[in-house]
Design an enzyme around this catalytic site. Structure first.
Site, PDB file in Angstrom:
ATOM      1  N   HIS A 164      48.754  47.672  39.656  1.00  0.00           N
ATOM      2  CA  HIS A 164      47.629  46.785  39.365  1.00  0.00           C
ATOM      3  C   HIS A 164      46.310  47.454  39.729  1.00  0.00           C
ATOM      4  O   HIS A 164      45.366  47.491  38.922  1.00  0.00           O
ATOM      5  CB  HIS A 164      47.802  45.481  40.151  1.00  0.00           C
ATOM      6  CG  HIS A 164      46.701  44.493  39.964  1.00  0.00           C
ATOM      7  ND1 HIS A 164      46.796  43.420  39.114  1.00  0.00           N
ATOM      8  CD2 HIS A 164      45.460  44.399  40.529  1.00  0.00           C
ATOM      9  CE1 HIS A 164      45.678  42.716  39.147  1.00  0.00           C
ATOM     10  NE2 HIS A 164      44.850  43.285  40.014  1.00  0.00           N
ATOM     11  N   GLU A 165      46.229  47.999  40.945  1.00  0.00           N
ATOM     12  CA  GLU A 165      44.980  48.629  41.381  1.00  0.00           C
ATOM     13  C   GLU A 165      44.697  49.910  40.609  1.00  0.00           C
ATOM     14  O   GLU A 165      43.534  50.275  40.394  1.00  0.00           O
ATOM     15  CB  GLU A 165      45.017  48.894  42.885  1.00  0.00           C
ATOM     16  CG  GLU A 165      45.157  47.648  43.747  1.00  0.00           C
ATOM     17  CD  GLU A 165      44.133  46.569  43.456  1.00  0.00           C
ATOM     18  OE1 GLU A 165      43.014  46.914  43.004  1.00  0.00           O
ATOM     19  OE2 GLU A 165      44.444  45.381  43.662  1.00  0.00           O
ATOM     20  N   GLU A 190      40.058  43.028  35.060  1.00  0.00           N
ATOM     21  CA  GLU A 190      41.391  42.451  35.254  1.00  0.00           C
ATOM     22  C   GLU A 190      42.275  42.642  34.031  1.00  0.00           C
ATOM     23  O   GLU A 190      43.499  42.740  34.160  1.00  0.00           O
ATOM     24  CB  GLU A 190      41.277  40.968  35.598  1.00  0.00           C
ATOM     25  CG  GLU A 190      40.772  40.687  36.996  1.00  0.00           C
ATOM     26  CD  GLU A 190      41.640  41.306  38.084  1.00  0.00           C
ATOM     27  OE1 GLU A 190      42.880  41.350  37.914  1.00  0.00           O
ATOM     28  OE2 GLU A 190      41.091  41.741  39.094  1.00  0.00           O
ATOM     29  N   HIS A 243      42.662  49.062  37.621  1.00  0.00           N
ATOM     30  CA  HIS A 243      41.235  49.003  37.954  1.00  0.00           C
ATOM     31  C   HIS A 243      40.651  50.411  38.090  1.00  0.00           C
ATOM     32  O   HIS A 243      39.581  50.720  37.553  1.00  0.00           O
ATOM     33  CB  HIS A 243      41.032  48.273  39.282  1.00  0.00           C
ATOM     34  CG  HIS A 243      41.197  46.788  39.211  1.00  0.00           C
ATOM     35  ND1 HIS A 243      40.456  45.995  38.374  1.00  0.00           N
ATOM     36  CD2 HIS A 243      42.012  45.944  39.906  1.00  0.00           C
ATOM     37  CE1 HIS A 243      40.804  44.722  38.551  1.00  0.00           C
ATOM     38  NE2 HIS A 243      41.753  44.674  39.467  1.00  0.00           N
TER      39      HIS A 243
END
Length: 490
Positions: A255-256, A285, A259
């Site tokens: 997830h990170e 996101e 980003h």
């Protein structure tokens, strides 16, 4: 030098100072000694004072009036700098510094309260932060909606009313899907065992690299709450490790990385300009969620990940790739937002969206927040909150003053649904690549169609350009229904 040149040079210094401030915040959450909290608050407040004075510098207004854009990028920079100038000019410097100081101090209080399951110790600082943000919202909004005023920091052009309408369209099909899964009678076996911290972290580095994270311009550290920080040549991420629950570490990292690679892949000529960062948190996101969910939780990719897990940890308690895929995507009404399955995730966000709007409007007192959270959670998830760290103390956002941030997670899911549909339209061999752990075509498509442009376009225009179409919640809902009815035979 022209007015455009002067404006660009001045903005470059402002952006560089903002990066320094961000690095101090990263250090606070990862490596700073506990006793330095008060001093760090003063340091951040001092830097915020410098940044605020630059953002409202009278020369900026003069340059904006005189600047003659020659390119699309010039016009976009003028638009973004003018927006930042207009917003900063409405907020007193003392208030801006007070918010930074209070949130810096609040982080340590929140972390300790979370560790000690002590809501009462956190409420006074939360009340202070809420009061300060209410003052800021009033300064920004005038006679307008206070929540909308704060929302612009995270999703320019969006409104609470528009989000409420979108979330209203999401809820019925999500609730129906959740009911269908629950009534299916099928409950996949969860992954069970002890998974060493060292091997989890080694695998997270492997996964980060597979998804395109550039370690020459980044690093992975541990923190209470996973996050990504920085832009361009220095983009850092954090994760957390639980030896009984490796998916939390692995998927938080992916997830990170979504980003982080967005920031790393912005066109080099935009670095240290107003265009040199993600255009909004909703678009940000969309990147983290499509990496984590549509790509990394797909049947094809989990088949590859199953092999890597066996290589690192030995035989697993789940038997084969299909069972592993079901375990990765197991639907459970858990407490923790960051570990929520895709069916329940948006319900976590809708709850926070409603609660923080009520807090900001003064319709919900800080002293009543825990009870309101627990009541709403039990109503939405059918489970009673057992402890504060699984309830209102689980997220870092309110201690950081990020009121208006939460809805961008679900907005990002909607954007990700649209991007995923377009990605599969354009890459018919996607599953074959994912089955080999090869993310290059998928991440390359995202870089080419979206990430490289940074803040060049508005958030809505950024997504529309990437998908060559209009934004709708339908692709996300179709994807969720297809995926989970197949897994649960619902």
């Amino acid at each position: 030098m022209s007015a455009m040149d002067d404006l660009t040079a001045f903005q470059r210094q402002t952006e560089a100072l903002a990066q320094v401030m961000g690095r101090l915040s990263w250090d606070q959450e990862t490596m700073m000694p506990e006793g330095a909290v008060a001093q760090r608050g003063e340091e951040l407040a001092a830097l915020e004072g410098v940044l605020h004075s630059r953002r409202v510098d009278a020369r900026v207004a003069d340059w904006l009036a005189a600047a003659k854009p020659e390119t699309e990028a010039d016009a976009a920079q003028i638009r973004l700098i003018r927006r930042a100038y207009d917003r900063a000019a409405k907020v007193p410097a003392e208030l801006s510094a007070a918010i930074v100081r209070a949130t810096a101090l609040a982080h340590g209080v929140w972390a300790e309260a979370r560790a000690n399951e002590d809501v009462a110790s956190f409420l006074p600082v939360l009340r202070e932060i809420l009061t300060l943000r209410q003052e800021e919202a009033a300064a920004l909004s005038g006679d307008g909606d206070a929540y909308d005023a704060l929302l612009q920091d995270y999703e320019p052009g969006m409104s609470g009313a528009a989000l409420e309408e979108m979330f209203g369209a999401l809820r019925p099909r999500l609730v129906a899907l959740r009911a269908a899964v629950a009534e299916s009678g099928y409950d996949p076996a969860p992954l069970d065992g002890v998974f060493s911290k060292e091997q989890q972290l080694a695998l997270t580095h492997e996964l980060a690299a597979a998804f395109g994270y550039d370690f020459n311009h980044g690093r992975i550290d541990e923190a209470v709450h996973p996050f990504s920080s920085g832009s361009a040549a220095d983009v850092r991420i954090t994760t957390r490790v639980d030896e009984r629950e490796p998916f939390g570490c692995l998927y938080s990292t992916i997830h990170e990385v979504g980003h982080a690679t967005y920031e790393q892949n912005i066109a080099p000529e935009f670095r240290l300009t107003s265009l040199g960062q993600g255009v909004s948190m909703g678009v940000h996101e969309s990147q983290s969620r499509i990496y984590e969910n549509q790509l990394a939780r797909s049947r094809a990719f989990t088949g590859w990940l199953y092999g890597r897990m066996v290589d690192r940890f030995g035989a697993l308690n789940v038997d084969g790739e299909e069972a592993f895929h079901a375990a990765v995507n197991r639907v459970q009404p858990g407490y923790i937002r960051t570990e929520a399955d895709e069916v329940h995730y948006n319900l976590h966000i809708l709850m926070r969206f409603d609660l923080e709007r009520a807090l900001l409007a003064g319709d919900l007192a800080v002293s009543d927040l825990e009870a309101a959270w627990n009541d709403r959670f039990e109503a939405d998830f059918g489970v009673a909150v057992d402890k504060p760290s699984n309830g209102m103390l689980q997220d870092v956002h309110w201690s950081a003053g990020l009121i208006g941030y939460f809805p961008t997670y679900s907005l990002g899911n909607v954007y990700a649904g649209c991007l995923h549909a377009a990605l599969r339209r354009d890459l018919p061999e996607l599953d074959a690549d994912l089955a080999c752990g090869d993310l290059r075509a998928a991440t390359g498509w995202l870089k080419e169609r979206l990430q490289q442009y940074g803040g060049l376009r508005s958030p809505r225009e950024t997504i529309q350009h990437a998908i060559s179409g209009e934004i709708s919640e339908a692709p996300l809902l179709d994807y969720l229904e297809d995926k989970f009815t197949a897994i649960y035979r619902a």
